[in-house]
Scaffold this motif. Sequence first.
Motif, PDB file in Angstrom:
ATOM      1  N   HIS A  87      36.667  42.210  43.712  1.00 21.28           N
ATOM      2  CA  HIS A  87      37.244  43.591  42.912  1.00 21.28           C
ATOM      3  C   HIS A  87      38.240  43.939  44.063  1.00 21.28           C
ATOM      4  N   TYR A  88      39.405  44.534  43.628  1.00 23.70           N
ATOM      5  CA  TYR A  88      40.222  45.060  44.576  1.00 23.70           C
ATOM      6  C   TYR A  88      40.766  46.586  43.926  1.00 23.70           C
ATOM      7  N   PHE A  89      40.935  47.541  45.028  1.00 23.77           N
ATOM      8  CA  PHE A  89      41.227  48.998  44.784  1.00 23.77           C
ATOM      9  C   PHE A  89      42.023  49.240  46.034  1.00 23.77           C
ATOM     10  N   ASP A  90      43.092  50.217  45.706  1.00 22.91           N
ATOM     11  CA  ASP A  90      43.953  50.545  46.874  1.00 22.91           C
ATOM     12  C   ASP A  90      44.376  51.888  46.536  1.00 22.91           C
ATOM     13  N   LEU A  91      45.271  52.672  47.470  1.00 25.61           N
ATOM     14  CA  LEU A  91      45.777  54.026  47.168  1.00 25.61           C
ATOM     15  C   LEU A  91      47.069  53.973  47.174  1.00 25.61           C
ATOM     16  N   THR A  92      48.011  52.546  47.193  1.00 25.98           N
ATOM     17  CA  THR A  92      49.247  52.675  47.224  1.00 25.98           C
ATOM     18  C   THR A  92      49.988  53.470  46.231  1.00 25.98           C
ATOM     19  N   GLU A  93      51.291  53.974  46.484  1.00 24.68           N
ATOM     20  CA  GLU A  93      52.329  54.388  45.689  1.00 24.68           C
ATOM     21  C   GLU A  93      53.497  53.527  45.780  1.00 24.68           C
ATOM     22  N   ASP A  94      53.679  52.298  46.351  1.00 28.36           N
ATOM     23  CA  ASP A  94      54.468  51.467  46.864  1.00 28.36           C
ATOM     24  C   ASP A  94      54.901  50.533  45.580  1.00 28.36           C
ATOM     25  N   VAL A  95      55.823  50.598  44.934  1.00 30.60           N
ATOM     26  CA  VAL A  95      56.134  49.906  43.773  1.00 30.60           C
ATOM     27  C   VAL A  95      55.993  48.391  44.011  1.00 30.60           C
ATOM     28  N   PRO A  96      56.845  47.800  44.929  1.00 32.00           N
ATOM     29  CA  PRO A  96      56.769  46.408  45.034  1.00 32.00           C
ATOM     30  C   PRO A  96      55.220  45.841  45.330  1.00 32.00           C
ATOM     31  N   THR A  97      54.590  46.515  46.117  1.00 31.63           N
ATOM     32  CA  THR A  97      53.028  46.284  46.262  1.00 31.63           C
ATOM     33  C   THR A  97      52.365  46.302  44.958  1.00 31.63           C
ATOM     34  N   THR A  98      52.420  47.148  44.248  1.00 34.74           N
ATOM     35  CA  THR A  98      51.736  47.113  42.776  1.00 34.74           C
ATOM     36  C   THR A  98      52.368  46.016  42.240  1.00 34.74           C
ATOM     37  N   ASN A  99      53.622  45.674  42.125  1.00 36.28           N
ATOM     38  CA  ASN A  99      53.915  44.521  41.201  1.00 36.28           C
ATOM     39  C   ASN A  99      53.394  43.428  41.729  1.00 36.28           C
ATOM     40  N   ARG A 100      53.191  43.092  43.000  1.00 34.68           N
ATOM     41  CA  ARG A 100      52.554  41.744  43.394  1.00 34.68           C
ATOM     42  C   ARG A 100      51.042  41.940  42.967  1.00 34.68           C
ATOM     43  N   VAL A 101      50.352  43.155  42.921  1.00 32.44           N
ATOM     44  CA  VAL A 101      48.857  43.188  42.678  1.00 32.44           C
ATOM     45  C   VAL A 101      49.021  42.897  40.981  1.00 32.44           C
ATOM     46  N   ILE A 102      49.838  43.073  40.349  1.00 27.72           N
ATOM     47  CA  ILE A 102      49.861  42.905  38.918  1.00 27.72           C
ATOM     48  C   ILE A 102      49.830  41.247  38.531  1.00 27.72           C
ATOM     49  N   GLU A 103      50.757  40.846  39.612  1.00 29.43           N
ATOM     50  CA  GLU A 103      50.988  39.267  39.438  1.00 29.43           C
ATOM     51  C   GLU A 103      49.681  38.637  39.804  1.00 29.43           C
ATOM     52  N   LEU A 104      48.838  38.966  40.766  1.00 31.93           N
ATOM     53  CA  LEU A 104      47.710  38.437  41.076  1.00 31.93           C
ATOM     54  C   LEU A 104      46.537  38.712  39.963  1.00 31.93           C
ATOM     55  N   ALA A 105      46.653  39.780  39.390  1.00 37.45           N
ATOM     56  CA  ALA A 105      45.743  40.309  38.219  1.00 37.45           C
ATOM     57  C   ALA A 105      45.709  39.361  37.147  1.00 37.45           C
ATOM     58  N   SER A 106      47.037  38.810  36.982  1.00 40.20           N
ATOM     59  CA  SER A 106      47.483  38.047  35.664  1.00 40.20           C
ATOM     60  C   SER A 106      47.254  36.447  36.024  1.00 40.20           C
ATOM     61  N   ASP A 107      46.954  35.970  37.253  1.00 35.74           N
ATOM     62  CA  ASP A 107      46.751  34.680  37.549  1.00 35.74           C
ATOM     63  C   ASP A 107      45.491  34.424  37.651  1.00 35.74           C
ATOM     64  N   GLN A 108      44.838  34.405  36.470  1.00 35.81           N
ATOM     65  CA  GLN A 108      43.646  33.886  36.215  1.00 35.81           C
ATOM     66  C   GLN A 108      42.516  34.522  36.991  1.00 35.81           C
ATOM     67  N   ALA A 109      42.683  35.741  37.110  1.00 33.86           N
ATOM     68  CA  ALA A 109      41.813  36.698  37.938  1.00 33.86           C
ATOM     69  C   ALA A 109      40.453  36.807  37.169  1.00 33.86           C
ATOM     70  N   THR A 110      39.448  36.846  38.157  1.00 38.30           N
ATOM     71  CA  THR A 110      37.954  36.984  37.432  1.00 38.30           C
ATOM     72  C   THR A 110      37.559  38.313  37.818  1.00 38.30           C
ATOM     73  N   THR A 111      38.299  39.124  38.537  1.00 43.37           N
ATOM     74  CA  THR A 111      37.850  40.469  39.025  1.00 43.37           C
ATOM     75  C   THR A 111      38.974  41.231  38.641  1.00 43.37           C
ATOM     76  N   ALA A 112      38.399  42.715  38.838  1.00 43.32           N
ATOM     77  CA  ALA A 112      39.209  43.890  38.537  1.00 43.32           C
ATOM     78  C   ALA A 112      40.393  43.982  39.672  1.00 43.32           C
ATOM     79  N   PHE A 113      41.413  44.413  39.159  1.00 45.86           N
ATOM     80  CA  PHE A 113      42.689  44.778  40.534  1.00 45.86           C
ATOM     81  C   PHE A 113      42.952  46.120  39.869  1.00 45.86           C
ATOM     82  N   ALA A 114      42.613  47.153  40.829  1.00 45.20           N
ATOM     83  CA  ALA A 114      42.933  48.705  40.667  1.00 45.20           C
ATOM     84  C   ALA A 114      43.749  49.361  41.670  1.00 45.20           C
ATOM     85  N   PRO A 115      45.067  49.114  41.752  1.00 44.20           N
ATOM     86  CA  PRO A 115      45.822  49.918  42.698  1.00 44.20           C
ATOM     87  C   PRO A 115      45.751  51.246  42.315  1.00 44.20           C
ATOM     88  N   GLN A 116      46.715  52.004  43.218  1.00 45.72           N
ATOM     89  CA  GLN A 116      47.191  53.485  42.821  1.00 45.72           C
ATOM     90  C   GLN A 116      46.188  54.300  42.432  1.00 45.72           C
TER      91      GLN A 116
END
Length: 360
Positions: free
Chosen positions: A89-118
């Motif tokens: 499971h992944y958590f971060d404190l970022t406010e960077d938009v490109p970083t979050t967009n990449r995290v969203i891609e990873l979360a949609s790529d057959q992710a079996t864990t939670a991705f919670a940035p920001q």
Amino acid sequence: MARIINQVAVFGLGKVGELVADLLGESGFKVVGYDAAPRDDLAFEVKALDVRDAAGLRESLRAVDAVVSCLPFHLNIDVAEAAHDAKVHYFDLTEDVPTTNRVIELASDQATTAFAPQCGLAPGLIGIIGASIAKTFDELRSIELKVGALPQNPTGLLGYAINWSPEGVVNEYLNDCEVLRQGHRQMVPAMTEKERVLIAGIELEAALTSGGLGTMCETYEGRVSRLDYKTLRYPGHFDQMHFLFDELNLRERRDLVGQMLVDSKPPVNDDVVYIHAAVEGVKTGKPFRENHVRAYKPLDISGRTWRAISWTTAASAVSVVELVADGTLPAAGFIKQEDITLEALFSTQAGRHFAEQGKV
């Protein structure tokens, strides 16, 4: 029900990361900290790690269930990709938009864990507050969100102190801001649409800054006519920043401006974090505006006094970890901060601090 997260790695043991680790320990998690240099003065295990070492990064995640990245935003993508590969499971404190967009891609790529940035203050806590208020309205007209991390006793024309990342401060002042206007997403310049704000008799000013809304514009597009995020400062601050960036032609020299701010406005211990969320619309058939206003000050946690910016950011992040661990939030896929309720956050061990502190 047994927790799905028991062991957590915390990357980056700076102003916030150390407290994130402490609060995770208080909430019953086993914690291992990772930083560029080893430390032996903390109550939890710490190991040295260069997160740019891809093999070492992935090895560090083999024995944990989750990772909280408290690193500078430009290092978070590497950590998120490693978390995806390691199925933690992944958590971060970022406010960077490109970083979050990449995290969203990873979360949609057959992710079996939670991705919670920001999971910090903005984006993070302020979005949770705004969305929770919005849920109580029958019809929505506007959501206005504001946060300011400031010295309690300001001096000079800037009235400021760098208690947070100088790199982040400069980016939010210069990067364009996503907002909703007439229900549609728009990009507008930062440090514009300045307004006067009073909190408990303290006069402040607010102006648009980037990154604070996270995914809220996408979530509320077509549902809310106006949505924006502004940073709170003492009066005159933004005029001085315009002078610095525009009249002195320093917009293209972000690193220099960041260093200048650190040198001239170093951190202070007597800080305050102002939170101002306002929602307008129709409630029980009548026009209504609801405000949520708080002023959080330094707090004693585990026998140590922590700056307001540190404990509010850390407590917000740890609250989200608790909610995923306990099954309140989904165990897989991308988690938007606005999908978290303030009531749920207040119910956590870390989130109780927000319920108990800050009333004005």
